[in-house]
Write a protein that holds these residues in place. Sequence first.
Motif, mmCIF file in Angstrom:
data_model
loop_
_atom_site.group_PDB
_atom_site.id
_atom_site.type_symbol
_atom_site.label_atom_id
_atom_site.label_comp_id
_atom_site.label_asym_id
_atom_site.label_seq_id
_atom_site.Cartn_x
_atom_site.Cartn_y
_atom_site.Cartn_z
ATOM 1 N N LEU A 34 -96.563 -5.423 -34.263
ATOM 2 C CA LEU A 34 -95.960 -5.718 -35.560
ATOM 3 C C LEU A 34 -96.125 -4.591 -36.583
ATOM 4 N N ALA B 113 -93.857 -1.487 -35.755
ATOM 5 C CA ALA B 113 -92.446 -1.878 -35.847
ATOM 6 C C ALA B 113 -92.034 -2.067 -37.296
ATOM 7 N N LEU B 114 -92.920 -2.640 -38.110
ATOM 8 C CA LEU B 114 -92.632 -2.832 -39.526
ATOM 9 C C LEU B 114 -92.486 -1.501 -40.249
ATOM 10 N N TRP C 170 -91.916 1.662 -38.818
ATOM 11 C CA TRP C 170 -90.851 2.533 -38.327
ATOM 12 C C TRP C 170 -89.467 1.990 -38.681
ATOM 13 N N GLY C 171 -89.306 0.684 -38.708
ATOM 14 C CA GLY C 171 -87.995 0.121 -39.016
ATOM 15 C C GLY C 171 -87.653 0.098 -40.487
ATOM 16 N N TYR C 172 -88.584 0.504 -41.345
ATOM 17 C CA TYR C 172 -88.337 0.422 -42.787
ATOM 18 C C TYR C 172 -87.240 1.395 -43.194
ATOM 19 N N GLY D 288 -96.264 4.975 -39.544
ATOM 20 C CA GLY D 288 -96.086 4.314 -38.258
ATOM 21 C C GLY D 288 -96.528 5.185 -37.094
ATOM 22 N N LEU E 295 -93.659 -11.351 -42.492
ATOM 23 C CA LEU E 295 -93.513 -9.931 -42.172
ATOM 24 C C LEU E 295 -92.808 -9.716 -40.835
ATOM 25 N N GLY E 296 -92.983 -10.663 -39.901
ATOM 26 C CA GLY E 296 -92.229 -10.578 -38.657
ATOM 27 C C GLY E 296 -90.740 -10.741 -38.880
ATOM 28 N N THR F 164 -89.466 -7.589 -40.278
ATOM 29 C CA THR F 164 -89.349 -6.573 -39.224
ATOM 30 C C THR F 164 -88.075 -6.761 -38.416
ATOM 31 N N GLU G 266 -85.233 -5.554 -40.444
ATOM 32 C CA GLU G 266 -85.179 -4.086 -40.482
ATOM 33 C C GLU G 266 -84.524 -3.517 -39.229
ATOM 34 N N TRP G 267 -84.909 -4.022 -38.064
ATOM 35 C CA TRP G 267 -84.362 -3.469 -36.826
ATOM 36 C C TRP G 267 -82.910 -3.881 -36.614
#
Length: 466
Positions: free
Chosen positions: A262, A265-266, A268-270, A291, A330-331, A334, A337-338
């Motif tokens: 998590l 991924a949170l 890098w996907g921002y 990240g 937050l999931g 995420t 974001e992706w």
Amino acid sequence: MISDKFRRELRSQAKLWEAEGLIDTSFYQQLADRYQFHTLESASRNRFLGILISLGSILLALGVITFVAANWQVWSRESRVALLLSLFVAVNAAGFYLWRIPPSRSKNSNPNIPRTKGRNQLLGEGLLLLGALILGANMALMAQMFHIGGSSYGLFLAWGIGVLGMAYSLRLTSLGVLSALLVGLGYWLAVLDWSSKVEFSWLEILVRQMPIAASIMFIPLAYWCRSRAIFALGAIVLIFSLQVSIIQGLNPTWGAAIFCALPPALLWGYDDAMWPNIDSRLFQATARSLGLIFLAGLFYFFSFHWLWQDSPAPSQIPLDWSVLTNVVVLGALTVFEWLHLGRLELRRPKQKGVDLTTGAIAIAIVISALIPFYHLNVSPLPQLATFLFNVLLFLLAVGLIREGLALGNRRSFWGGMVLITLQIISRLFEYNTELLLKSFVFVLCGIGVIAAGLWFERHFATIKDE
């Protein structure tokens, strides 16, 4: 906004062009007026002056606190309260008055270039920082005078929230950084004091919901102040509190996978563009750098074989619904974001490049989550897990080196070199090897680092000349 680094490089190149006869003096003067080359030295001086004023404000705060402590028993309670309140109000009023004085600006100045702070503004900002420090001293001394009990982490959290209100009111980066540091320190003290149960209060809610609270408190302020420092500190507090929440409140059999997957991924996907009314990607690079740092630390920690040997069966932890709220919120962010990144990739053609792609990072995140999940739930795989995490660490280091060579980025190149060197040395000490082999590897690593550094600098100079 045009950065000072770009203007400094443009001035250097413009002088070179003028000397070589590519541009005349009038055109150089037009560039100098448009990009305000004359303000570069003053901006550097003001930054240095701002650092000195900040350090002086901290020393002044320490001096005031020491003076009050020396005469604390002599004064009456009424005198103490009057002194503390008058000092706090006077320092902040003087700081606010000086901070409001605008610096002089020429008529033909470029609005895209940030305005250089004047000395009055720097002094005012220093006084406001001093006032924020006095606020914490006042809170501690008032609690002592009126016998208000509480924990140390409660003091730092309340102090950080008070400074956060000042930062939002004045849009000051220094106050935002101080608030993030105070809140982070308060949360760290709360983690160390996690065993002591307190009554149900707003403070306990804040500690348990810190991942969500940190995102609400610091991310909007970072955009408002356009400060990467506030964003980075807020993201660090968010990720650290999220990790602690997962450890404290989720079942290890499946919480380990969330622990590994998590946070990177949170980060890098921002993407800044996913928020409304925000067009520039001001903090995406900062989030992705954090990240990569998280992934590097994760891969390095799990690359040791002793971590996977004879691991005991994980104990069952009762589910904490407050922690589950953090993970769910937050999931969901995420996933959003992706999905946003996927839509962007579908709208535009694939860009050619040799940097670490989103697909490679996604695969690494999935693998790092599946390995502990399979190890804890299906069948232990100590040798394979150690090998795979060493492979992931090596590939991450190679990717950083490749990006550094392609883009001429020293941080990426040396980050990859440090990871590879650290991995080789760690494996050398982890396994039982002879001193002669260790000596040979140390010499080889030293020669390799020196040769790689010299070659990279020559390669970087070639890219810069082109």
